[in-house]
Design a protein around this motif. Structure first.
Motif, PDB file in Angstrom:
ATOM      1  N   ALA A 178       3.481   5.584  -3.608  1.00 26.87           N
ATOM      2  CA  ALA A 178       4.659   6.242  -4.178  1.00 26.87           C
ATOM      3  C   ALA A 178       4.621   6.295  -5.702  1.00 26.87           C
ATOM      4  O   ALA A 178       5.115   7.255  -6.302  1.00 26.87           O
ATOM      5  CB  ALA A 178       5.926   5.527  -3.716  1.00 26.87           C
ATOM      6  N   PHE A 179       4.021   5.277  -6.333  1.00 25.06           N
ATOM      7  CA  PHE A 179       4.115   5.177  -7.789  1.00 25.06           C
ATOM      8  C   PHE A 179       2.827   5.487  -8.536  1.00 25.06           C
ATOM      9  O   PHE A 179       2.847   5.638  -9.749  1.00 25.06           O
ATOM     10  CB  PHE A 179       4.588   3.782  -8.200  1.00 25.06           C
ATOM     11  CG  PHE A 179       6.040   3.535  -7.904  1.00 25.06           C
ATOM     12  CD1 PHE A 179       7.000   4.451  -8.298  1.00 25.06           C
ATOM     13  CD2 PHE A 179       6.446   2.398  -7.231  1.00 25.06           C
ATOM     14  CE1 PHE A 179       8.343   4.231  -8.030  1.00 25.06           C
ATOM     15  CE2 PHE A 179       7.781   2.167  -6.958  1.00 25.06           C
ATOM     16  CZ  PHE A 179       8.729   3.088  -7.353  1.00 25.06           C
ATOM     17  N   THR A 180       1.697   5.561  -7.841  1.00 22.75           N
ATOM     18  CA  THR A 180       0.448   5.784  -8.555  1.00 22.75           C
ATOM     19  C   THR A 180       0.151   7.269  -8.661  1.00 22.75           C
ATOM     20  O   THR A 180       0.875   8.114  -8.148  1.00 22.75           O
ATOM     21  CB  THR A 180      -0.730   5.074  -7.859  1.00 22.75           C
ATOM     22  OG1 THR A 180      -0.741   5.433  -6.474  1.00 22.75           O
ATOM     23  CG2 THR A 180      -0.608   3.572  -7.984  1.00 22.75           C
ATOM     24  N   GLN A 181      -0.969   7.566  -9.341  1.00 22.99           N
ATOM     25  CA  GLN A 181      -1.342   8.958  -9.557  1.00 22.99           C
ATOM     26  C   GLN A 181      -1.683   9.650  -8.242  1.00 22.99           C
ATOM     27  O   GLN A 181      -2.294   9.068  -7.357  1.00 22.99           O
ATOM     28  CB  GLN A 181      -2.549   9.032 -10.500  1.00 22.99           C
ATOM     29  CG  GLN A 181      -2.257   8.536 -11.907  1.00 22.99           C
ATOM     30  CD  GLN A 181      -3.528   8.321 -12.677  1.00 22.99           C
ATOM     31  OE1 GLN A 181      -4.180   7.309 -12.518  1.00 22.99           O
ATOM     32  NE2 GLN A 181      -3.877   9.271 -13.524  1.00 22.99           N
TER      33      GLN A 181
ATOM     34  N   GLU B 281      -7.125  10.492  -1.500  1.00 23.74           N
ATOM     35  CA  GLU B 281      -8.361  10.249  -0.766  1.00 23.74           C
ATOM     36  C   GLU B 281      -8.227   9.088   0.206  1.00 23.74           C
ATOM     37  O   GLU B 281      -8.974   8.986   1.161  1.00 23.74           O
ATOM     38  CB  GLU B 281      -9.506   9.983  -1.747  1.00 23.74           C
ATOM     39  CG  GLU B 281      -9.795  11.156  -2.680  1.00 23.74           C
ATOM     40  CD  GLU B 281     -10.893  10.826  -3.673  1.00 23.74           C
ATOM     41  OE1 GLU B 281     -11.356   9.673  -3.653  1.00 23.74           O
ATOM     42  OE2 GLU B 281     -11.275  11.693  -4.449  1.00 23.74           O
ATOM     43  N   GLU B 282      -7.281   8.170  -0.010  1.00 26.60           N
ATOM     44  CA  GLU B 282      -7.163   6.990   0.816  1.00 26.60           C
ATOM     45  C   GLU B 282      -6.099   7.198   1.886  1.00 26.60           C
ATOM     46  O   GLU B 282      -4.927   7.432   1.568  1.00 26.60           O
ATOM     47  CB  GLU B 282      -6.800   5.778  -0.042  1.00 26.60           C
ATOM     48  CG  GLU B 282      -7.856   5.451  -1.085  1.00 26.60           C
ATOM     49  CD  GLU B 282      -7.460   4.246  -1.920  1.00 26.60           C
ATOM     50  OE1 GLU B 282      -6.438   3.609  -1.565  1.00 26.60           O
ATOM     51  OE2 GLU B 282      -8.151   3.953  -2.897  1.00 26.60           O
TER      52      GLU B 282
ATOM     53  N   ILE C  94       0.826  -1.205   0.000  1.00 26.82           N
ATOM     54  CA  ILE C  94       0.000   0.000   0.000  1.00 26.82           C
ATOM     55  C   ILE C  94       0.864   1.261   0.000  1.00 26.82           C
ATOM     56  O   ILE C  94       0.513   2.285  -0.597  1.00 26.82           O
ATOM     57  CB  ILE C  94      -0.973   0.000   1.199  1.00 26.82           C
ATOM     58  CG1 ILE C  94      -1.988   1.135   1.051  1.00 26.82           C
ATOM     59  CG2 ILE C  94      -0.228   0.099   2.512  1.00 26.82           C
ATOM     60  CD1 ILE C  94      -3.142   1.030   2.019  1.00 26.82           C
ATOM     61  N   PHE C  95       2.052   1.184   0.628  1.00 30.33           N
ATOM     62  CA  PHE C  95       2.958   2.336   0.622  1.00 30.33           C
ATOM     63  C   PHE C  95       3.610   2.500  -0.759  1.00 30.33           C
ATOM     64  O   PHE C  95       3.727   3.618  -1.261  1.00 30.33           O
ATOM     65  CB  PHE C  95       4.042   2.156   1.687  1.00 30.33           C
ATOM     66  CG  PHE C  95       3.519   2.227   3.090  1.00 30.33           C
ATOM     67  CD1 PHE C  95       3.268   3.456   3.690  1.00 30.33           C
ATOM     68  CD2 PHE C  95       3.269   1.083   3.823  1.00 30.33           C
ATOM     69  CE1 PHE C  95       2.788   3.535   4.988  1.00 30.33           C
ATOM     70  CE2 PHE C  95       2.793   1.139   5.118  1.00 30.33           C
ATOM     71  CZ  PHE C  95       2.545   2.369   5.706  1.00 30.33           C
TER      72      PHE C  95
END
Length: 578
Positions: free
Chosen positions: A481-484, A490-491, A476-477
């Motif tokens: 770091a790599f997603t938009q 929001e999460e 999840i971390f």
């Protein structure tokens, strides 16, 4: 020459024609399943092939096996994260949605075909479920992907609504043929079918994962075979005990597919190919079973029923189910239009023939025609509708290479592929600036057709493909770091600890995860801990900074090698606390 020699040659020719016809699907804009059906119809007794095949029993046997394997693959490929995010609307669509669709379509079919109410409802039940494989094969062929929430809803609904349609079909046939009570008798059948199917699916799936990770087979190619046999065992056990074998094999697939086991990617690739072979074989055989001339005799009635199904029953089943969950008008419209019918209705249409229902040939021909109309009308226009509603997104480019962990033991690690979107946090930053967890390694980067060895100095660009080897609890971390940026703000981050290198800069932590320690940007975590810790650094020592917890995890010599960071779960305080 033995008869089997001719059968093998003929089967190979038909499968090859089916595979090659799938190549033309994207160019013609016609769903693959329709082409497979046409191949069978052309090869049949009423077509140019002249192959005589009129055995509903054999078609039912083959169709049941193929359908079980298709559902199994659907379960294996369904991420638990997708189920968790949309399980409420998807479950309603897969149960009450199928029931509403069956009632409305069944009432219309009884009136149009001048059948009894129960016979009309039987037709509605048979065509009550949607086909996920047909939907997403069509979207892939058109080069379209839809938003994640929509995709997850359609995947989970389509993969899980078949057992409901099968139950309704069997229940109505039991009432029509064997005279069971429509009230308590049908309720007992429902509880037995769904209850046993779910319990056996969960139990077999759990046991299979344990067995696979302990059995140590000498030949790696046996693992896909083992997984297949276990899935069929779940189906057979449930079916023989009176439960839903289809529900059992699907749930077993979900449990297995969302667990860690050896040679996982090889198993998935094997079952993907097996599912496609099952679809081709099943549709070709079902095409052989139908007489094209018989379709002409029911085309008006079939067209009217298809219109009711597409424009009335499906929307009325979808709209009230999705409105409470905040879906937009355009999203509800697309889900209503994606009521594509596929393999399940045609296989279920054989059931009345097996049960010896007097109107069975009429029911089979009508359902076959309705499925063709649904597949052609909805399938061919699906990409256009998605674009018109503004819900289509361009698919990311495929990576030039892929990686897989192959081990004979239960390795607690995953290889996850990330595609960097233009607004990703990582774009424009060097790999050394990504503040990745200490147990996470970037194994490979692909850019276009080039494979780039990952180094700390490597600058990340939009559309890069990164392959990260990581622990599941760190994912999840790394996702953050790599997603938009827009997808992750929001999460909230979880409360569990992320372990970072002591040399990680505070600014890199903020840029990668949005965690603000309210300190100098050039400070490292080791410097921060030494400055704010009132005692001599030792393993286990903790301090609070801006609401976040820092803990010394490892010391090498005099250097703080690893620092654990637990994100704040409440509004961070503005003052530092030691």
């Amino acid at each position: 020459m033995f008869a089997i020699d001719q059968i093998i040659l003929l089967a190979a020719i038909l499968i090859l024609i089916g595979v090659m016809s799938s190549k033309a699907s994207a160019k013609l804009g016609v769903p693959v399943l329709v082409l497979f059906l046409f191949v069978g119809m052309l090869a049949g007794e009423g077509g140019i092939g002249g192959i005589a095949f009129n055995n509903p029993g054999e078609a039912h046997t083959l169709g049941t096996l193929a359908l079980a394997l298709i559902l199994y693959d659907g379960g294996l490929q369904t991420p638990l994260s997708s189920i968790k995010s949309v399980w409420k609307p998807a479950t309603l669509l897969a149960t009450l949605g199928v029931l509403v669709t069956a009632l409305i379509t069944g009432l219309a079919a009884a009136w149009i075909l001048k059948l009894s109410l129960l016979e009309g409802l039987l037709i509605g039940a048979i065509i009550g479920s949607t086909d996920a494989a047909a939907v997403f094969a069509q979207l892939r062929n058109a080069g379209i992907r839809i938003r994640k929430r929509l995709k997850s809803t359609l995947e989970v609904e389509s993969a899980s609504n078949d057992p409901m349609a099968i139950f309704l079909t069997i229940g109505l046939l039991e009432i029509l043929v064997n005279g069971i009570s429509p009230g308590m008798g049908l309720l007992k059948l429902f509880v037995l079918q769904m209850g046993l199917g779910a319990i056996i699916g969960l139990a077999v799936g759990w046991i299979v994962v344990k067995v696979i990770n302990r059995i140590h087979l000498q030949v790696s190619g046996m693992y896909p075979v083992l997984v297949t046999a276990c899935g069929l065992f779940a189906y057979g056990l449930a079916a023989n005990l009176g439960g839903s074998g289809f529900l059992a094999i699907f749930i077993a697939g979900v449990v297995i597919g969302n667990s860690h086991f050896v040679f996982q990617r090889s198993v998935f690739l094997f079952h993907d190919g097996l599912a496609w072979l099952s679809q081709i074989t099943m549709f070709v055989v079902l095409g052989l079973l139908i007489d094209p001339k018989a379709l002409l005799e029911v085309w008006i009635e079939g067209l009217l029923i298809a219109v009711v199904l597409i424009f009335l029953a499906r929307p009325l089943a979808v709209i009230p189910m999705l409105l409470p969950f905040g879906f937009s008008r355009n999203e509800i419209t697309l889900i209503s239009w994606v009521g594509l019918r596929g393999s399940v209705p045609i296989v279920l249409a054989i059931f009345p023939l097996i049960f010896g229902l007097p109107k069975a040939p009429l029911i089979f021909n009508v359902i076959f025609f309705v499925v063709l109309i649904s597949a052609i009308a909805q399938g061919s226009t699906l990409p256009l509708v998605a674009r018109y509603l503004g819900l289509a997104e361009p698919p990311p480019a495929a990576p030039a290479a892929t990686l897989e962990i192959t081990s004979l033991n239960n390795v607690n690690a995953d290889i996850v592929e990330y595609t960097l979107a233009p607004d990703s946090r990582a774009v424009g930053r060097r790999l050394s600036q990504m503040a990745l967890p200490e147990d996470t390694v970037i194994a490979m980067i692909t850019r276009g057709d080039d494979v780039i060895p990952p180094r700390g100095s490597t600058k990340l660009l939009a559309n890069d493909h990164l392959f990260a080897v990581l622990r599941p609890n760190s994912r999840i971390f790394v996702d953050r770091a790599f997603t938009q940026t827009s997808d992750t703000e929001e999460e909230p981050l979880p409360s569990h600890e992320i372990r970072l290198k002591g040399s990680t800069h505070v600014d890199d932590v903020r840029n990668s995860y949005g965690i603000d320690l309210a300190l100098k940007e050039n400070d490292t975590l080791e410097t921060v801990v030494r400055r704010h810790l009132e005692e001599e650094p030792k393993v286990g020592a903790t301090l609070m900074l801006n609401g976040h917890t820092l803990r010394i995890c490892d010391i090498l010599g005099t250097r703080i090698a690893t620092v654990g960071l637990s994100p704040a779960q409440e509004d961070p305080q503005t003052t530092d606390q030691a």
